[in-house]
Design an enzyme around this catalytic site. Structure first.
Site, mmCIF file in Angstrom:
data_model
loop_
_atom_site.group_PDB
_atom_site.id
_atom_site.type_symbol
_atom_site.label_atom_id
_atom_site.label_comp_id
_atom_site.label_asym_id
_atom_site.label_seq_id
_atom_site.Cartn_x
_atom_site.Cartn_y
_atom_site.Cartn_z
ATOM 1 N N ASP A 1 -0.866 2.674 -3.901
ATOM 2 C CA ASP A 1 -1.628 1.882 -2.926
ATOM 3 C C ASP A 1 -2.027 2.767 -1.757
ATOM 4 O OD1 ASP A 1 -2.653 -0.461 -1.631
ATOM 5 O OD2 ASP A 1 -0.848 -0.461 -0.377
ATOM 6 N N ASP B 1 -5.941 4.829 -1.043
ATOM 7 C CA ASP B 1 -6.744 4.661 0.176
ATOM 8 C C ASP B 1 -7.059 6.018 0.789
ATOM 9 O OD1 ASP B 1 -6.719 1.842 0.108
ATOM 10 O OD2 ASP B 1 -6.427 1.725 2.286
ATOM 11 N N ASP C 1 5.297 12.430 -0.031
ATOM 12 C CA ASP C 1 4.920 12.899 1.315
ATOM 13 C C ASP C 1 4.096 14.180 1.217
ATOM 14 O OD1 ASP C 1 7.219 14.143 0.352
ATOM 15 O OD2 ASP C 1 8.222 14.254 2.293
ATOM 16 N N LYS D 1 9.393 10.125 -5.360
ATOM 17 C CA LYS D 1 10.269 10.513 -4.244
ATOM 18 C C LYS D 1 11.645 10.752 -4.847
ATOM 19 C CE LYS D 1 10.949 11.144 0.200
ATOM 20 N NZ LYS D 1 10.329 12.241 0.983
ATOM 21 N N TYR E 1 6.489 -4.061 -5.204
ATOM 22 C CA TYR E 1 5.663 -5.258 -5.009
ATOM 23 C C TYR E 1 6.265 -6.482 -5.690
ATOM 24 C CZ TYR E 1 1.409 -3.184 -2.951
ATOM 25 O OH TYR E 1 0.482 -2.595 -2.134
HETATM 26 C C1 IPM Z 1 -5.165 -3.021 -2.986
HETATM 27 C C2 IPM Z 1 -4.827 -3.932 -1.858
HETATM 28 C C3 IPM Z 1 -3.776 -4.922 -2.336
HETATM 29 C C4 IPM Z 1 -2.549 -4.133 -2.734
HETATM 30 C C5 IPM Z 1 -3.400 -6.032 -1.333
HETATM 31 C C6 IPM Z 1 -4.625 -6.770 -0.817
HETATM 32 C C7 IPM Z 1 -2.414 -6.997 -1.924
HETATM 33 O O1 IPM Z 1 -4.398 -3.217 -0.753
HETATM 34 O O2 IPM Z 1 -5.692 -3.509 -4.005
HETATM 35 O O3 IPM Z 1 -4.922 -1.827 -2.873
HETATM 36 O O4 IPM Z 1 -1.712 -3.803 -1.879
HETATM 37 O O5 IPM Z 1 -2.413 -3.820 -3.911
HETATM 38 MN MN MN Z 2 -4.485 -1.038 -0.995
#
Ligand code: IPM
Ligand code: MN
Length: 353
Positions: A244, A248, A220, A188, A142
């Site tokens: 990230d 999710d 993975d 990885k 990032y």
């Molecule tokens: C998160 C979001 C952010 C990230 C984006 C909105 C920049 O997806 O907080 O997970 O990628 O960190």
């Molecule tokens: Mn995210």
């Protein structure tokens, strides 16, 4: 009486609605446990762009740094999607994390018993899941240099230094000691040099925590294992981009993204926010689920202020609301006895306290 200064960033979309409910709950819990909270609001994201032309005004940076902790709603929306990337709300968020020094992002994924049917996975797979993803937040691909783009190519660089890996590893091991005493480090290392350094460093730090069982998994495989057998995980330690993606994925075990909180801590102050976004499509309709934000306020009490009892009171109040069959619209199909709006859900949780 304990007194805490909380900076508030409501943000865009449903942000203001859900943060208001968390403040409602904080005030009630404050009364009960003799804690005083004072709040100062700051702008960030799309609303800050509209008001000042800048997604992250300096006033916000200074104000949040001076506060004891920050409660954050959500930012972004289609309205600002066509701006150049540096001016978009997301760039403000990344700059914000860096300025606050919040290198450790804690994202729990747990399953409320009443909602085991809300997940797309079988109840037998997800019952009892209790995972903490520890994601490094201000390094990796990032932020790594060089980065850029021209007509022919685009490039980013995944960089981690030893001190960056050491400090996030310590956070993961310390958390594991208070939980299930297991850390699974995700990398990885079969392909990436940066991951080999990550693994070597985590092993070295892990030796200082003999009571914690350390394992390693390629990212993975971890993505697969999260679906196949999520109960095997306690603390998952990851870098920025793997975290990230995996957080999710982990959040979906719980069935609704509207339930899960997060904490970002580190060098200066700490930021607490729901893991979901600003949901502009339902903004202003009063149907957003405020639980993730209320639960984030509980994490703030626990991790920033050490107010364990007050935090437990919020967590139990949320569980009771679930048990009593109150659901916001997103979870209406799962055991609802009464479907309530955003504000009513806040009232019920406040009342349970
Ligand atoms: C998160 C979001 C952010 C990230 C984006 C909105 C920049 O997806 O907080 O997970 O990628 O960190
Ligand atoms: Mn995210």
């Amino acid at each position: 009486m304990a007194n805490y200064n909380i900076s508030i960033i409501k943000g865009d979309g449903i942000g203001p609605e859900i943060v208001d409910e968390a403040i409602k709950v904080l005030n009630v819990v404050g009364k009960k446990f003799d804690i005083n909270f004072s709040y100062t609001e700051y702008l960030m994201g799309g609303c800050a762009i509209d008001a000042t032309g800048n997604p992250l005004p300096q006033e916000t940076v200074d104000g949040v740094l001076a506060s004891d902790a920050c409660l954050f709603g959500a930012i972004g929306g289609q309205k600002w999607d066509n701006l150049p990337r540096e001016l978009r709300p997301e760039s403000g968020l990344l700059r914000f994390r860096k300025e606050m020094g919040v290198f450790a992002n804690l994202r729990p994924a747990m399953v409320y018993d009443e909602l085991v049917d809300a997940s797309s996975l079988k109840p037998s797979v997800i019952q009892g899941v209790d995972i903490m993803v520890v994601r490094e937040l201000i390094g990796g691909i990032y932020f790594g240099e060089p980065k850029g783009k021209d007509e022919f190519k685009g490039w980013n660089t995944m960089v981690y230094t030893v001190p960056e890996i050491e400090r996030i590893a310590h956070i993961a091991f310390k958390l594991a000691l208070k939980r299930g005493k297991k850390v699974c480090s995700i990398d990885k290392a079969n392909v990436l040099d940066v991951s080999q350094l990550w693994r070597d460093t985590v092993i070295r730090i892990g030796a200082q925590y003999p009571d914690v069982e350390l394992t390693h998994m390629y990212v993975d495989n971890a993505a697969m294992q999260l679906i196949a057998n999520p109960r095997q995980f306690d603390v998952m330690l990851t870098g920025n981009i793997f975290g990230d993606i995996l957080s999710d994925e982990a959040s979906m075990l719980s069935g609704s993204i509207g339930l899960l909180p997060s904490a970002s801590t580190g060098l200066k102050t700490a930021v607490y926010e729901p893991i979901h976004g600003s949901a502009p499509d339902i903004a202003g309709m009063g149907i957003a689920n405020p639980i993730a934000t209320i639960s984030s306020a509980s994490m703030m009490l626990r991790y920033s202020f050490g107010e364990e009892k007050a935090a437990d009171a919020i967590d139990n109040a949320i569980k009771k609301a679930m048990k009593d069959g109150f659901r916001t619209k997103d979870l209406a199909a799962f055991g609802a006895i009464e479907v309530v709006n955003t504000s009513k859900m806040g009232d019920i949780i406040a009342l349970n306290i």
